[in-house]
Design an enzyme around this catalytic site. Structure first.
Site, mmCIF file in Angstrom:
data_model
loop_
_atom_site.group_PDB
_atom_site.id
_atom_site.type_symbol
_atom_site.label_atom_id
_atom_site.label_comp_id
_atom_site.label_asym_id
_atom_site.label_seq_id
_atom_site.Cartn_x
_atom_site.Cartn_y
_atom_site.Cartn_z
ATOM 1 C CG HIS A 11 6.267 7.112 -5.292
ATOM 2 N ND1 HIS A 11 6.701 7.294 -3.995
ATOM 3 C CD2 HIS A 11 5.249 8.000 -5.460
ATOM 4 C CE1 HIS A 11 6.004 8.255 -3.429
ATOM 5 N NE2 HIS A 11 5.102 8.683 -4.287
ATOM 6 C CB SER A 24 4.365 11.680 -5.692
ATOM 7 O OG SER A 24 3.356 10.737 -5.412
#
Length: 289
Positions: free
Chosen positions: A199, A147
């Site tokens: 992230h 991610s």
């Protein structure tokens, strides 16, 4: 043995047509991530996570910490569960195909490597900084998943796209430039166990590519041409899923700070070149006859 029915043939044909639209690098990334998860699920469980995950505390003690650098590249390939790998691959799939078609397979693979490397380094640095400031304690957290790279690709995609707005889960629209940041916050609220720093590091790596020095690290056209003429790559280039690399440029002007730094570096290089150039001193001599 019964002959294949019309429905079976048409389904097979539709699958082949669909597969032909999936670009090579996207196939490899999705295939490796799903394959690693299947091997884990069937044979190993999560026993390997402690060996492959990104754990910032391990980088504290140098030079021993340098032996843990491999984790920057192994952590994105492993996932914490079926939902984790499915969500990441679904988020990656369409965007990855679009970006690979724009960049070309070789440049896209290079961008993935840059985002993985820079994102991993930023993850370690930010985690250690937050620990030092006593703000956020995750030095011993075990981060896995693709991610972070996906968030970096999202910044690139929204930056080079002509779209001004993006829909957030079909509920409301936001500015395309703010879209990665909105997702960052929402993902943290919806899935509290996700890695916020991972992230965030991916987003920052994406900005460094679009508006910072990483933009200048794209493979030049002459190097891509030479690499594509090498025997192994030349064979891969003949595949339908390989996208021949155009002379891709983001088309995004660098930020003023980056332009200033680039100008400063250019002036320093010029000064060093002038200073290091040989100096010839001409003297006039008087000849006595």
């Amino acid at each position: 043995m019964q002959p294949a029915t019309t429905n079976d043939v048409s389904a097979s044909t539709r699958f082949k047509v669909w597969l032909s639209t999936v670009t090579l690098c996207t196939r490899v990334v999705v295939g490796v991530c799903c394959g690693v998860y299947l091997v884990e699920a069937v044979l190993l469980g999560t026993v390997l996570h402690s060996v492959v995950c990104l754990r910032p505390a391990l980088f504290l003690h140098l030079p021993a910490g340098l032996t843990e650098v491999y984790r920057i590249y192994t952590a994105p390939l492993f996932h914490g569960g079926l939902l984790h790998v499915l969500m990441n691959m679904m988020a990656l799939f369409v965007m990855s195909i679009m970006l690979e078609k724009k960049m070309g397979t070789m440049n896209y693979a290079w961008v993935l490597l840059m985002l993985t490397t820079v994102g991993g380094v930023l993850h370690v640095v930010i985690t250690l900084l937050l620990e030092f400031l006593n703000v956020y304690h995750s030095m011993w957290s075990c981060a896995v998943g693709f991610s972070g790279v996906i968030f970096g690709l999202l910044v690139i995609e929204t930056s080079i796209s002509n779209d001004l707005e993006r829909s957030v889960f079909g509920l409301f629209t936001v500015s395309a430039k703010l879209y990665p940041w909105i997702l960052l916050v929402l993902m943290q609220f919806l899935l509290p166990n996700v890695s916020f720093v991972g992230h965030l590091s991916g987003i920052l790596a994406g900005y460094l590519f679009c508006y910072g020095p990483l933009q200048n690290l794209l493979l030049p056209a002459w190097l891509v041409s030479k690499l594509q003429d090498c025997p192994p790559v030349c064979w891969i280039k003949s595949w339908d899923s390989y996208i021949s690399d155009p002379n891709f440029k983001t088309g995004i002007p660098p930020c003023s700070i980056c332009e200033g730094l680039s100008s400063l570096v250019t002036r320093v290089k010029s000064a060093v070149t002038v200073r290091s150039a040989p100096q010839y001193h001409h003297r006039s001599y008087r000849h006595v006859v």
